[in-house]
Design a protein around this motif. Structure first.
Motif, PDB file in Angstrom:
ATOM      1  N   ILE A 435       1.001  -1.677  -0.041  1.00  0.00           N
ATOM      2  CA  ILE A 435       0.131   0.104  -0.074  1.00  0.00           C
ATOM      3  C   ILE A 435       0.827   1.621  -0.203  1.00  0.00           C
ATOM      4  N   ASP A 436       2.256   0.866   0.849  1.00  0.00           N
ATOM      5  CA  ASP A 436       2.890   2.748   0.981  1.00  0.00           C
ATOM      6  C   ASP A 436       3.682   2.307  -0.767  1.00  0.00           C
ATOM      7  N   TYR A 437       3.624   1.626  -1.299  1.00  0.00           N
ATOM      8  CA  TYR A 437       4.358   1.584  -3.362  1.00  0.00           C
ATOM      9  C   TYR A 437       3.589   2.073  -3.730  1.00  0.00           C
ATOM     10  N   ILE A 438       1.873   1.646  -3.307  1.00  0.00           N
ATOM     11  CA  ILE A 438       0.963   1.989  -4.696  1.00  0.00           C
ATOM     12  C   ILE A 438       0.548   3.275  -4.332  1.00  0.00           C
ATOM     13  N   GLU A 439       0.551   3.959  -3.164  1.00  0.00           N
ATOM     14  CA  GLU A 439      -0.165   4.625  -3.021  1.00  0.00           C
ATOM     15  C   GLU A 439       1.439   6.663  -3.129  1.00  0.00           C
ATOM     16  N   HIS A 440       2.422   5.797  -2.774  1.00  0.00           N
ATOM     17  CA  HIS A 440       3.561   6.634  -2.893  1.00  0.00           C
ATOM     18  C   HIS A 440       4.186   6.532  -4.274  1.00  0.00           C
ATOM     19  N   TRP A 441       3.738   5.829  -5.829  1.00  0.00           N
ATOM     20  CA  TRP A 441       5.124   5.604  -6.669  1.00  0.00           C
ATOM     21  C   TRP A 441       5.002   6.783  -7.536  1.00  0.00           C
ATOM     22  N   THR A 442       6.360   6.963  -8.212  1.00  0.00           N
ATOM     23  CA  THR A 442       6.682   6.806  -8.529  1.00  0.00           C
ATOM     24  C   THR A 442       7.665   7.081  -9.545  1.00  0.00           C
ATOM     25  N   PHE A 443       8.657   7.271 -11.045  1.00  0.00           N
ATOM     26  CA  PHE A 443       9.314   6.547 -11.742  1.00  0.00           C
ATOM     27  C   PHE A 443      10.899   6.154 -11.092  1.00  0.00           C
ATOM     28  N   LEU A 444      11.149   6.878 -10.302  1.00  0.00           N
ATOM     29  CA  LEU A 444      12.414   7.161  -9.412  1.00  0.00           C
ATOM     30  C   LEU A 444      12.046   5.832  -8.216  1.00  0.00           C
ATOM     31  N   LEU A 445      10.895   6.081  -8.031  1.00  0.00           N
ATOM     32  CA  LEU A 445      10.954   4.642  -6.630  1.00  0.00           C
ATOM     33  C   LEU A 445      11.254   3.631  -7.124  1.00  0.00           C
ATOM     34  N   ASP A 446      10.743   2.925  -8.481  1.00  0.00           N
ATOM     35  CA  ASP A 446      10.757   1.684  -9.213  1.00  0.00           C
ATOM     36  C   ASP A 446      12.049   1.730  -9.474  1.00  0.00           C
ATOM     37  N   ILE A 447      12.834   2.603  -9.712  1.00  0.00           N
ATOM     38  CA  ILE A 447      14.431   3.010 -10.463  1.00  0.00           C
ATOM     39  C   ILE A 447      15.444   1.851  -8.907  1.00  0.00           C
ATOM     40  N   LYS A 448      14.689   2.759  -7.935  1.00  0.00           N
ATOM     41  CA  LYS A 448      15.200   2.265  -6.091  1.00  0.00           C
ATOM     42  C   LYS A 448      15.185   1.336  -5.730  1.00  0.00           C
ATOM     43  N   ILE A 449      14.374   0.643  -6.172  1.00  0.00           N
ATOM     44  CA  ILE A 449      12.989  -0.644  -5.965  1.00  0.00           C
ATOM     45  C   ILE A 449      14.093  -1.934  -6.583  1.00  0.00           C
ATOM     46  N   LEU A 450      14.490  -1.286  -8.215  1.00  0.00           N
ATOM     47  CA  LEU A 450      15.535  -2.379  -9.055  1.00  0.00           C
ATOM     48  C   LEU A 450      16.114  -2.779  -9.050  1.00  0.00           C
ATOM     49  N   LEU A 451      17.472  -1.035  -8.237  1.00  0.00           N
ATOM     50  CA  LEU A 451      18.584  -1.386  -7.666  1.00  0.00           C
ATOM     51  C   LEU A 451      19.093  -2.215  -6.427  1.00  0.00           C
ATOM     52  N   LEU A 452      18.235  -1.450  -5.796  1.00  0.00           N
ATOM     53  CA  LEU A 452      18.208  -2.168  -4.262  1.00  0.00           C
ATOM     54  C   LEU A 452      17.783  -3.640  -4.696  1.00  0.00           C
ATOM     55  N   THR A 453      17.160  -4.066  -5.639  1.00  0.00           N
ATOM     56  CA  THR A 453      16.542  -5.356  -5.795  1.00  0.00           C
ATOM     57  C   THR A 453      18.263  -5.953  -6.034  1.00  0.00           C
ATOM     58  N   LEU A 454      18.552  -5.876  -6.468  1.00  0.00           N
ATOM     59  CA  LEU A 454      20.187  -6.392  -6.507  1.00  0.00           C
ATOM     60  C   LEU A 454      21.076  -6.964  -5.863  1.00  0.00           C
ATOM     61  N   THR A 455      20.962  -5.736  -4.334  1.00  0.00           N
ATOM     62  CA  THR A 455      21.531  -6.222  -3.641  1.00  0.00           C
ATOM     63  C   THR A 455      21.070  -6.469  -2.173  1.00  0.00           C
ATOM     64  N   ARG A 456      19.808  -6.262  -2.606  1.00  0.00           N
ATOM     65  CA  ARG A 456      18.782  -7.024  -1.133  1.00  0.00           C
ATOM     66  C   ARG A 456      17.523  -7.741  -1.366  1.00  0.00           C
ATOM     67  N   GLY A 457      16.991  -7.816  -2.664  1.00  0.00           N
ATOM     68  CA  GLY A 457      15.991  -8.477  -2.754  1.00  0.00           C
ATOM     69  C   GLY A 457      16.235 -10.148  -3.685  1.00  0.00           C
ATOM     70  N   VAL A 458      17.816  -9.951  -4.481  1.00  0.00           N
ATOM     71  CA  VAL A 458      18.015 -11.726  -4.872  1.00  0.00           C
ATOM     72  C   VAL A 458      18.168 -12.330  -4.022  1.00  0.00           C
ATOM     73  N   VAL A 459      19.007 -12.990  -2.980  1.00  0.00           N
ATOM     74  CA  VAL A 459      18.926 -13.593  -2.547  1.00  0.00           C
ATOM     75  C   VAL A 459      17.800 -13.759  -1.394  1.00  0.00           C
ATOM     76  N   ASN A 460      17.329 -15.109  -1.331  1.00  0.00           N
ATOM     77  CA  ASN A 460      15.843 -14.558  -0.365  1.00  0.00           C
ATOM     78  C   ASN A 460      16.590 -15.713   0.799  1.00  0.00           C
ATOM     79  N   ARG A 461      16.648 -15.362   1.690  1.00  0.00           N
ATOM     80  CA  ARG A 461      17.430 -15.674   3.411  1.00  0.00           C
ATOM     81  C   ARG A 461      16.185 -16.013   3.618  1.00  0.00           C
ATOM     82  N   SER A 462      14.566 -16.673   3.041  1.00  0.00           N
ATOM     83  CA  SER A 462      14.135 -17.431   3.906  1.00  0.00           C
ATOM     84  C   SER A 462      13.931 -18.510   3.816  1.00  0.00           C
ATOM     85  N   GLU A 463      14.738 -18.912   2.595  1.00  0.00           N
ATOM     86  CA  GLU A 463      15.342 -20.211   2.252  1.00  0.00           C
ATOM     87  C   GLU A 463      16.180 -20.961   2.542  1.00  0.00           C
TER      88      GLU A 463
END
Length: 463
Positions: A435-463
């Motif tokens: 909901i935070d993402y939906i209400e505060h979406w910006t194009f720059l936020l998408d870029i930020k999430i994609l970049l952070l995915t490379l460092t935080r979101g690729v490795v699934n630590r719950s696995e």
């Protein structure tokens, strides 16, 4: 007061934007053709400067349309940066049109692209610099905005507490009016009297804004308080008692002369925002499919060699506007599922997984075929993760606001994933992130999430 300061600041901002926009073109021209003979295949710099005479006023109108000249005292820099990028993207399209209409076949598209990048950097640097200057001034006690608070309750106390604690906002609370007299409060905010004394005080003391925070039983007095503010020419804001039921951004539309508040108007409802996001999804997914095709081919072969069954796994998920679609993944489990995948999540100890499948899930390699879903329009590169129908029906009864995630396209990655809420984690926290993402979406936020995915979101630590 602040109103005059804001007008002066806006004028400075407009003139500086115009100067930077005009100067960005010769800089782009020099970078493109520096050291080359026959600049631009005989197209002189004067051609591009003439183009800018027509383009600069349109750029300023675009900046105004994207709300870039409103006070940024309460705006987040990431939201403003996203608007700057979108405005310059629209401006770049305009320049391509002007270049085409000029019938100058040798005009350089590289110059126009460089100009768009340089002007975006100039605009962002200007706004960041202004914010830093104003922040220093406000911390020093200058350029302060004076507030009066009418009504005292938990909401108004929280407002005062946040305004005082964040000195960079430059907010000064002169005091509050309350029929119950002075209230216990840990900050130095004086009680100036009862609501009946508010009118006389406002007539004799200049303030920039009045914040009205009434309890339900006091709302019949709201009209009178607003009339007092209008009579004295003071801006008024309403801090509603029902704030828990409204989003961070409200949209008010005119319905036959009546103001109609849309509680769930989101940035991606805008045609331009959704178009920019969809164009980015198409270009991004197509580019990634081409770049990652050798890796995907190798993974497909290993899936086939390490366990019997199909290479791809298809599962029904719920997407935009609750429409079902088939989501693709590399198969990471044994082929015989017996329908268990429709009503249960996979865990680290799940014996249905193959050895290679566990490795794929740990590094999110199994998600790569979803790029095809993005290209088709079922999904986006960034958005809330889609869920299977069984859990959608289950969670919509158990988790508040759960169904709001279907207001946008689901994504391969999202805000919840980079914050660590993925796999078998709290669904409530994931929905808060969505909901935070939906209400505060910006194009720059998408870029930020994609970049952070490379460092935080690729490795699934719950696995």
């Amino acid at each position: 007061m602040i109103r005059q300061n804001q007008k002066a600041l806006n004028l400075i901002l407009v003139l500086t934007d115009a100067a930077l926009c005009f100067s960005a073109m010769p800089l782009a021209y020099l970078i493109r053709f520096l050291g080359q003979r026959g600049y631009g295949y005989q197209v002189p710099l004067s051609f591009y400067l003439r183009m800018m005479l027509a383009a600069v006023p349109v750029y300023l109108l675009l900046y105004r349309a994207f709300d870039l000249y409103a006070s940024f005292r309460r705006k987040r820099i990431i939201n403003e940066a996203g608007k700057v990028i979108q405005a310059n993207f629209c401006g770049l399209l305009l320049l391509f049109v002007l270049s085409y209409l000029s019938k100058e076949v040798h005009s350089s598209r590289s110059v126009l692209l460089l100009f768009a990048v340089i002007n975006t950097i100039f605009s962002l640097a200007l706004r960041v610099t202004l914010r830093k200057i104003l922040r220093v001034m406000r911390k020093a006690g200058r350029n302060l905005k004076h507030f009066l608070v009418v009504g005292w309750n938990e909401n108004s106390a929280n407002f005062c507490r946040r305004a005082i604690s964040n000195k960079a906002l430059g907010c000064y609370i002169d005091g509050y009016f309350h029929d119950g007299g002075p209230q216990r409060f840990e900050e130095a905010v004086p009680c100036l009297g009862s609501l009946a004394e508010f009118e006389n005080y406002l007539a004799d003391h200049p303030v920039d804004e009045v914040v009205i925070s009434l309890d339900y039983e006091d709302y019949p007095r709201l009209q009178h308080l607003l009339e007092i503010c209008e009579k004295e020419g003071v801006t008024s804001s309403l801090l509603p008692f029902f704030d828990k039921y409204i989003p961070a951004r409200l949209y008010v539309e005119d319905f036959e002369g009546m103001p109609l508040i849309n509680l769930r108007r989101i940035p991606l409802d805008s045609f331009m925002n959704s178009l920019c996001k969809r164009c980015f999804d198409i270009c991004g997914s197509l580019g990634l499919l081409l770049v990652l095709s050798p890796l995907m081919l190798a993974v497909a072969l290993l899936v086939k060699l390490t366990s019997p069954g199909p290479v791809f796994y298809r599962q029904e998920r719920v997407g935009l506007n609750r429409r079902p679609f088939l989501m693709y993944k590399f198969r990471s489990m044994k082929a015989e599922q017996n329908g268990a995948d429709k009503t249960a999540w996979s865990t680290r100890e799940d014996d249905r997984r193959t050895a290679f499948g566990s490795w794929m899930r740990k590094y999110s390699v199994d998600e790569l075929p979803q790029l095809w879903n993005v290209l088709r329009g079922d999904m986006s590169l960034v958005g809330p993760r889609p869920e299977i129908p069984y859990f959608v029906e289950k969670f919509k009864e158990e988790v508040p606001l759960y169904m709001l995630k279907h207001l946008v396209r689901p994504g391969i990655t999202g805000l919840a994933q980079i914050r660590g809420w993925r796999g078998d984690t709290s669904i409530v926290e994931r929905i808060r992130c969505d909901i935070d993402y939906i209400e505060h979406w910006t194009f720059l936020l998408d870029i930020k999430i994609l970049l952070l995915t490379l460092t935080r979101g690729v490795v699934n630590r719950s696995e």
